[in-house]
Design a protein around this motif. Structure first.
Motif, mmCIF file in Angstrom:
data_model
loop_
_atom_site.group_PDB
_atom_site.id
_atom_site.type_symbol
_atom_site.label_atom_id
_atom_site.label_comp_id
_atom_site.label_asym_id
_atom_site.label_seq_id
_atom_site.Cartn_x
_atom_site.Cartn_y
_atom_site.Cartn_z
ATOM 1 N N THR A 1 0.841 -1.201 0.000
ATOM 2 C CA THR A 1 0.000 0.000 0.000
ATOM 3 C C THR A 1 0.873 1.247 0.000
ATOM 4 O O THR A 1 0.596 2.208 -0.726
ATOM 5 C CB THR A 1 -0.954 0.000 1.218
ATOM 6 O OG1 THR A 1 -1.749 -1.176 1.186
ATOM 7 C CG2 THR A 1 -1.837 1.231 1.229
ATOM 8 N N TYR A 2 1.936 1.221 0.798
ATOM 9 C CA TYR A 2 2.868 2.360 0.779
ATOM 10 C C TYR A 2 3.436 2.543 -0.628
ATOM 11 O O TYR A 2 3.448 3.661 -1.160
ATOM 12 C CB TYR A 2 4.015 2.179 1.783
ATOM 13 C CG TYR A 2 5.150 3.124 1.485
ATOM 14 C CD1 TYR A 2 5.096 4.451 1.883
ATOM 15 C CD2 TYR A 2 6.251 2.713 0.725
ATOM 16 C CE1 TYR A 2 6.114 5.338 1.555
ATOM 17 C CE2 TYR A 2 7.275 3.589 0.392
ATOM 18 C CZ TYR A 2 7.194 4.903 0.814
ATOM 19 O OH TYR A 2 8.194 5.785 0.470
ATOM 20 N N ASP A 3 3.921 1.452 -1.217
ATOM 21 C CA ASP A 3 4.530 1.522 -2.547
ATOM 22 C C ASP A 3 3.566 2.113 -3.572
ATOM 23 O O ASP A 3 3.946 2.964 -4.387
ATOM 24 C CB ASP A 3 4.996 0.131 -3.005
ATOM 25 C CG ASP A 3 6.153 -0.410 -2.176
ATOM 26 O OD1 ASP A 3 6.881 0.401 -1.551
ATOM 27 O OD2 ASP A 3 6.321 -1.652 -2.142
ATOM 28 N N THR A 4 2.302 1.694 -3.522
ATOM 29 C CA THR A 4 1.289 2.175 -4.468
ATOM 30 C C THR A 4 1.051 3.673 -4.287
ATOM 31 O O THR A 4 1.017 4.436 -5.257
ATOM 32 C CB THR A 4 -0.038 1.408 -4.268
ATOM 33 O OG1 THR A 4 0.199 0.021 -4.476
ATOM 34 C CG2 THR A 4 -1.124 1.900 -5.211
ATOM 35 N N GLN A 5 0.894 4.100 -3.010
ATOM 36 C CA GLN A 5 0.637 5.521 -2.754
ATOM 37 C C GLN A 5 1.845 6.390 -3.104
ATOM 38 O O GLN A 5 1.690 7.502 -3.638
ATOM 39 C CB GLN A 5 0.228 5.730 -1.298
ATOM 40 C CG GLN A 5 -1.149 5.192 -0.974
ATOM 41 C CD GLN A 5 -1.560 5.445 0.472
ATOM 42 O OE1 GLN A 5 -0.870 6.118 1.222
ATOM 43 N NE2 GLN A 5 -2.715 4.886 0.848
ATOM 44 N N ALA A 6 3.036 5.893 -2.821
ATOM 45 C CA ALA A 6 4.243 6.663 -3.138
ATOM 46 C C ALA A 6 4.406 6.802 -4.652
ATOM 47 O O ALA A 6 4.721 7.892 -5.156
ATOM 48 C CB ALA A 6 5.468 5.997 -2.520
ATOM 49 N N ALA A 7 4.157 5.732 -5.403
ATOM 50 C CA ALA A 7 4.310 5.754 -6.870
ATOM 51 C C ALA A 7 3.273 6.658 -7.533
ATOM 52 O O ALA A 7 3.551 7.302 -8.554
ATOM 53 C CB ALA A 7 4.202 4.331 -7.423
ATOM 54 N N SER A 8 2.071 6.728 -6.952
ATOM 55 C CA SER A 8 1.008 7.538 -7.564
ATOM 56 C C SER A 8 1.038 8.986 -7.091
ATOM 57 O O SER A 8 0.213 9.799 -7.525
ATOM 58 C CB SER A 8 -0.363 6.921 -7.262
ATOM 59 O OG SER A 8 -0.639 6.994 -5.887
ATOM 60 N N GLY A 9 1.986 9.342 -6.202
ATOM 61 C CA GLY A 9 2.100 10.727 -5.742
ATOM 62 C C GLY A 9 1.064 11.118 -4.708
ATOM 63 O O GLY A 9 0.797 12.300 -4.512
ATOM 64 N N GLU A 10 0.439 10.147 -4.054
ATOM 65 C CA GLU A 10 -0.597 10.441 -3.051
ATOM 66 C C GLU A 10 -0.024 10.897 -1.719
ATOM 67 O O GLU A 10 -0.760 11.416 -0.883
ATOM 68 C CB GLU A 10 -1.472 9.205 -2.826
ATOM 69 C CG GLU A 10 -2.278 8.799 -4.037
ATOM 70 C CD GLU A 10 -3.075 7.535 -3.792
ATOM 71 O OE1 GLU A 10 -3.621 7.376 -2.675
ATOM 72 O OE2 GLU A 10 -3.148 6.704 -4.700
ATOM 73 N N LEU A 11 1.269 10.720 -1.518
ATOM 74 C CA LEU A 11 1.876 11.096 -0.243
ATOM 75 C C LEU A 11 2.403 12.518 -0.321
ATOM 76 O O LEU A 11 2.936 12.949 -1.345
ATOM 77 C CB LEU A 11 3.035 10.154 0.093
ATOM 78 C CG LEU A 11 2.693 8.672 0.209
ATOM 79 C CD1 LEU A 11 3.945 7.860 0.501
ATOM 80 C CD2 LEU A 11 1.654 8.442 1.298
ATOM 81 N N SER A 12 2.235 13.255 0.793
ATOM 82 C CA SER A 12 2.795 14.602 0.845
ATOM 83 C C SER A 12 3.241 14.898 2.273
ATOM 84 O O SER A 12 2.722 14.342 3.240
ATOM 85 C CB SER A 12 1.764 15.643 0.392
ATOM 86 O OG SER A 12 0.656 15.641 1.256
ATOM 87 N N CYS A 13 4.182 15.800 2.376
ATOM 88 C CA CYS A 13 4.731 16.192 3.678
ATOM 89 C C CYS A 13 3.704 17.060 4.406
ATOM 90 O O CYS A 13 3.197 18.033 3.833
ATOM 91 C CB CYS A 13 6.031 16.970 3.474
ATOM 92 S SG CYS A 13 6.696 17.639 5.025
ATOM 93 N N PRO A 14 3.380 16.717 5.667
ATOM 94 C CA PRO A 14 2.416 17.534 6.408
ATOM 95 C C PRO A 14 2.975 18.899 6.807
ATOM 96 O O PRO A 14 2.213 19.792 7.165
ATOM 97 C CB PRO A 14 2.112 16.679 7.646
ATOM 98 C CG PRO A 14 3.289 15.792 7.820
ATOM 99 C CD PRO A 14 3.836 15.558 6.446
ATOM 100 N N VAL A 15 4.295 19.108 6.706
ATOM 101 C CA VAL A 15 4.905 20.380 7.097
ATOM 102 C C VAL A 15 4.953 21.345 5.912
ATOM 103 O O VAL A 15 4.481 22.476 6.005
ATOM 104 C CB VAL A 15 6.328 20.155 7.679
ATOM 105 C CG1 VAL A 15 6.999 21.480 8.025
ATOM 106 C CG2 VAL A 15 6.287 19.236 8.894
#
Length: 144
Positions: free
Chosen positions: A23-37
């Motif tokens: 799940t992490y790999d999928t979200q990271a590859a699709s750009g769904e992750l962002s820095c909260p700061v």
């Protein structure tokens, strides 16, 4: 669930929970992750220390195991004492102090007895030189 320590391109570190590594790999590859700061989407896994049991935690767990084993051994020993007393002595109930005195002063035959006595009665028996022992008496009807 799995916890990853994450880090953005600006060195902001934060934690992220994921269903699993895929799940992490999928979200990271699709750009769904962002820095909260800072909000950047350039986020990757940071170095993480594994959660290892420390020697202190091991010692505490070993001590807890030892205490549980000691409590069980004590319970077994107390049950054996009770069994031996009941098999070899006469139960005199609340007349224990009176019977103990009669035996001590030779007014009745010498024999093993057990029963109940108050703290005051027990202290008086000891003051008179009568050998008595208080025993922990497990209530067999209250088993968990």
């Amino acid at each position: 669930m799995i916890l990853f320590q994450l880090k953005c391109e600006h060195d902001h570190e934060f934690e992220g929970w994921f269903k699993d590594g895929a799940t992490y790999d999928t979200q990271a590859a699709s750009g769904e992750l962002s820095c909260p700061v800072c909000g950047t989407g350039n986020v990757g896994k940071a170095l993480m220390a594994p959660r290892l049991r420390t020697s202190r935690q091991k010692e505490e767990a070993a001590e807890k195991t030892r205490q549980v084993a000691m409590a069980e051994a004590t319970r077994v020993a107390m049950a054996e004492i009770r069994k031996q007393v009941e098999a070899n002595c006469e139960h005199v109930g609340s007349k224990f102090a009176e019977e103990a005195r009669k035996i001590h002063y030779g007014e009745t035959e010498k024999r093993g007895i057990y029963g109940e006595a108050s703290l005051k009665e027990t202290a008086e028996l000891i003051d008179e030189g009568i050998d008595v022992h208080a025993l922990p008496w497990l209530d067999e009807s209250k088993k968990n």
